[in-house]
Design a protein around this motif. Structure first.
Motif, mmCIF file in Angstrom:
data_model
loop_
_atom_site.group_PDB
_atom_site.id
_atom_site.type_symbol
_atom_site.label_atom_id
_atom_site.label_comp_id
_atom_site.label_asym_id
_atom_site.label_seq_id
_atom_site.Cartn_x
_atom_site.Cartn_y
_atom_site.Cartn_z
ATOM 1 N N UNK A 104 0.858 -1.181 0.000
ATOM 2 C CA UNK A 104 0.000 0.000 0.000
ATOM 3 C C UNK A 104 0.893 1.230 0.000
ATOM 4 N N UNK A 105 0.453 2.274 -0.700
ATOM 5 C CA UNK A 105 1.246 3.496 -0.791
ATOM 6 C C UNK A 105 0.441 4.661 -0.246
ATOM 7 N N UNK A 106 1.095 5.487 0.586
ATOM 8 C CA UNK A 106 0.487 6.699 1.124
ATOM 9 C C UNK A 106 1.347 7.864 0.655
ATOM 10 N N UNK A 107 0.717 8.827 -0.005
ATOM 11 C CA UNK A 107 1.440 9.988 -0.498
ATOM 12 C C UNK A 107 1.107 11.180 0.385
ATOM 13 N N UNK A 108 2.140 11.724 1.056
ATOM 14 C CA UNK A 108 1.945 12.879 1.926
ATOM 15 C C UNK A 108 2.244 14.149 1.134
ATOM 16 N N UNK A 109 1.321 15.120 1.133
ATOM 17 C CA UNK A 109 1.553 16.333 0.344
ATOM 18 C C UNK A 109 2.597 17.250 0.991
ATOM 19 N N UNK A 110 3.255 18.043 0.160
ATOM 20 C CA UNK A 110 4.198 19.041 0.655
ATOM 21 C C UNK A 110 3.411 20.185 1.299
ATOM 22 N N UNK A 111 3.930 20.731 2.378
ATOM 23 C CA UNK A 111 3.284 21.858 3.047
ATOM 24 C C UNK A 111 3.965 23.155 2.615
ATOM 25 N N UNK A 112 3.191 24.124 2.157
ATOM 26 C CA UNK A 112 3.821 25.389 1.770
ATOM 27 C C UNK A 112 4.285 26.167 3.001
ATOM 28 N N UNK A 113 5.482 26.718 2.941
ATOM 29 C CA UNK A 113 6.042 27.503 4.039
ATOM 30 C C UNK A 113 6.516 28.849 3.493
ATOM 31 N N UNK A 114 6.448 29.868 4.345
ATOM 32 C CA UNK A 114 6.859 31.198 3.960
ATOM 33 C C UNK A 114 7.866 31.712 4.987
ATOM 34 N N UNK A 115 9.070 32.031 4.551
ATOM 35 C CA UNK A 115 10.106 32.536 5.438
ATOM 36 C C UNK A 115 10.617 33.871 4.896
ATOM 37 N N UNK A 116 10.239 34.963 5.545
ATOM 38 C CA UNK A 116 10.657 36.318 5.155
ATOM 39 C C UNK A 116 10.358 36.604 3.683
ATOM 40 N N UNK A 117 9.193 36.229 3.240
ATOM 41 C CA UNK A 117 8.776 36.514 1.868
ATOM 42 C C UNK A 117 9.210 35.488 0.842
#
Length: 143
Positions: free
Chosen positions: A102-115
């Protein structure tokens, strides 16, 4: 005059038969070359490719519980790997018989660091079920 035309046709027919035979030989040679190239390009059968698919095993409480109760192992894998490749890799690396993947795909989380916008985390993990009675020696023994 008609006689000359007939002879010419017969000669032309003989030439076309020879050309067809030569073309068939050339086609067969090209087919064999294409088959050899396909075999050379098949990277899924090489050992180094299979070893590169599996990043690392997951050592968490939930993973250890799955091992002891259901004979399931969890691995982090590369994002382009599919179930059949993972199955071949686990069978080749650990010499066990894989029942299910079985495969579980975890999405990337968007991050913002000083613009600056970037991504964090994400990836793919595989939950591999192996045949009863077999073990993969990567997890510590539970008492």
């Amino acid at each position: 005059m008609k006689i000359f035309g007939r002879n010419k046709k017969i000669k032309d027919d003989k030439k076309t038969e020879k050309n067809e035979k030569e073309e068939n030989v050339v086609k067969e040679e090209k087919k064999s070359q294409v088959v050899e190239e396909k075999e050379a390009k098949d990277v899924s059968s090489t050992d180094s490719y299979l070893y590169s698919l599996i990043k690392k095993p997951r050592l968490s409480e939930k993973a250890l519980e799955l091992v002891s109760s259901q004979n399931k192992y969890i691995f982090d894998v590369v994002e382009h790997a599919n179930k059949t490749e993972i199955k071949k890799a686990i069978e080749k690396i650990f010499n066990v018989e894989v029942v299910k993947v079985n495969i579980v795909k975890r999405p990337h989380k968007p991050k913002n660091l000083r613009g600056i916008i970037g991504k964090k985390g994400g990836g793919k993990k595989a939950i591999v079920t192996i045949k009863k009675g077999q073990k993969i020696p990567i997890y510590p023994e539970q008492k």
